[in-house]
Design a protein around this motif. Structure first.
Motif, PDB file in Angstrom:
ATOM      1  N   ARG A 109       4.972   7.479   3.782  1.00  0.00           N
ATOM      2  CA  ARG A 109       3.470   6.877   2.881  1.00  0.00           C
ATOM      3  C   ARG A 109       2.429   7.561   3.317  1.00  0.00           C
ATOM      4  O   ARG A 109       1.499   7.829   2.425  1.00  0.00           O
ATOM      5  CB  ARG A 109       3.476   5.271   3.452  1.00  0.00           C
ATOM      6  N   THR A 171      -2.848   5.272  -5.588  1.00  0.00           N
ATOM      7  CA  THR A 171      -1.969   4.364  -5.986  1.00  0.00           C
ATOM      8  C   THR A 171      -0.721   4.687  -6.590  1.00  0.00           C
ATOM      9  O   THR A 171       0.495   4.410  -6.259  1.00  0.00           O
ATOM     10  CB  THR A 171      -2.458   3.372  -7.065  1.00  0.00           C
ATOM     11  N   GLU A 178       7.358   5.219  -3.075  1.00  0.00           N
ATOM     12  CA  GLU A 178       8.395   3.877  -2.759  1.00  0.00           C
ATOM     13  C   GLU A 178       9.674   3.953  -3.539  1.00  0.00           C
ATOM     14  O   GLU A 178      10.610   3.933  -2.925  1.00  0.00           O
ATOM     15  CB  GLU A 178       7.521   2.660  -3.009  1.00  0.00           C
ATOM     16  N   ARG A 231       8.512  -4.919  -3.325  1.00  0.00           N
ATOM     17  CA  ARG A 231       7.254  -5.558  -3.447  1.00  0.00           C
ATOM     18  C   ARG A 231       5.832  -4.665  -3.321  1.00  0.00           C
ATOM     19  O   ARG A 231       5.033  -5.219  -4.206  1.00  0.00           O
ATOM     20  CB  ARG A 231       7.190  -6.680  -2.167  1.00  0.00           C
ATOM     21  N   PHE A 232       5.972  -3.739  -2.660  1.00  0.00           N
ATOM     22  CA  PHE A 232       4.895  -2.550  -2.728  1.00  0.00           C
ATOM     23  C   PHE A 232       4.510  -2.212  -4.051  1.00  0.00           C
ATOM     24  O   PHE A 232       3.556  -1.914  -4.611  1.00  0.00           O
ATOM     25  CB  PHE A 232       5.128  -1.531  -1.628  1.00  0.00           C
TER      26      PHE A 232
END
Length: 267
Positions: A109, A171, A178, A231-232
């Motif tokens: 990340r 974003t 992810e 969920r991210f």
């Protein structure tokens, strides 16, 4: 410039915003913006050429200075994030096995964000982020942090030559990270295969895809809506005003994120 001016009168042409930079006698180094067009009066056979000069030296020098500062700042941020990932690598070597996966996910990340600043630092101007080199950077970071040398899983990019607004780039990069991380962890029972990161326009939307040729969600026993990474993804997609859909079968899995075209930068 002479060629442009020569076309104004005979070709009924005009030009606006042509800039010339040179050393001018008694003025020094200056930047001028030129506009030119033909001027005439009805019933008068005399044709005139109107040329307007605007001195934009100060504005252009300020823009260049701003871009240089932005690139330098981006380079420093990228270097700082690289140092953090190096510390995470150090912790991975010392961590107990149950913690290693979490550390590697954190490292990926951080690396995804670092790739944005790497692209910005190498850009000639401050502004929109080109998608293809950005995704290639994230793909390279995934290979380094999650796969390593000798891995039989490949990560490739298939992106149209588009740019996105800098406000949306972090974003988008985290969504890509992810989805690709989940594919690396769960898609390949044989530890071999390909992940394709795609980006383009479709039916008026901006579309991001993450596809793999793995065993599929049913065969792997993975619920795409479970897990912290999922969920991210959902939270990041909502932040961009988009939706995410999943298609999975024996030939692999594809996650499709549709986002409003407004995330794209104007050409």
């Amino acid at each position: 410039m002479q060629e442009l001016l020569a076309r104004v009168v005979p070709d009924e042409a005009s030009f606006d915003g042509f800039e010339i930079e040179d050393d001018f006698p008694h003025l020094g180094s200056r930047i001028f913006r030129l506009n030119a067009r033909k001027v005439f009066r009805p019933g008068n056979h005399v044709t005139r050429l109107l040329v307007a000069f605007e001195d934009v030296t100060e504005a252009r020098l300020l823009e260049r200075h701003r871009d240089l500062l932005a690139a330098e700042l981006a380079h420093r941020i990228k270097n700082s994030l690289t140092v953090i990932t190096a510390f995470v690598s150090f912790e991975i070597r010392r961590a107990a096995e149950p913690c290693v996966a979490g550390y590697r996910a954190m490292q990926a990340r951080i690396g995804a964000v670092a790739q944005l600043y790497d692209v910005i630092s190498r850009s000639a101007t401050l502004g929109p982020v080109p998608v293809e080199p950005y995704l290639n950077g994230i793909a390279g970071n995934l290979r380094a942090s999650l796969l390593g040398e000798g891995s039989r899983i490949d990560v490739v990019v298939d992106a149209q030559p588009l740019t996105i607004g800098a406000d949306h780039a972090v974003t988008l990069g985290l969504i890509v990270n992810e989805l690709a991380t989940n594919a690396v962890k769960y898609a390949f029972a044989s530890a071999a295969g390909r992940i394709t990161l795609g980006f383009g326009q479709r039916d008026g939307d901006a579309v991001l895809t993450d596809s793999d040729d793995g065993a599929g969600l049913t065969a792997s026993g993975i619920n795409p809506s479970s897990g912290l990474g999922s969920r991210f993804v959902e939270a990041f997609v909502r932040q961009l005003g988009g939706t995410v859909a999943t298609a999975s079968g024996l030939m692999g899995t594809t996650f499709t994120v549709r986002m409003p075209r407004t995330i794209l930068a104007e050409p």
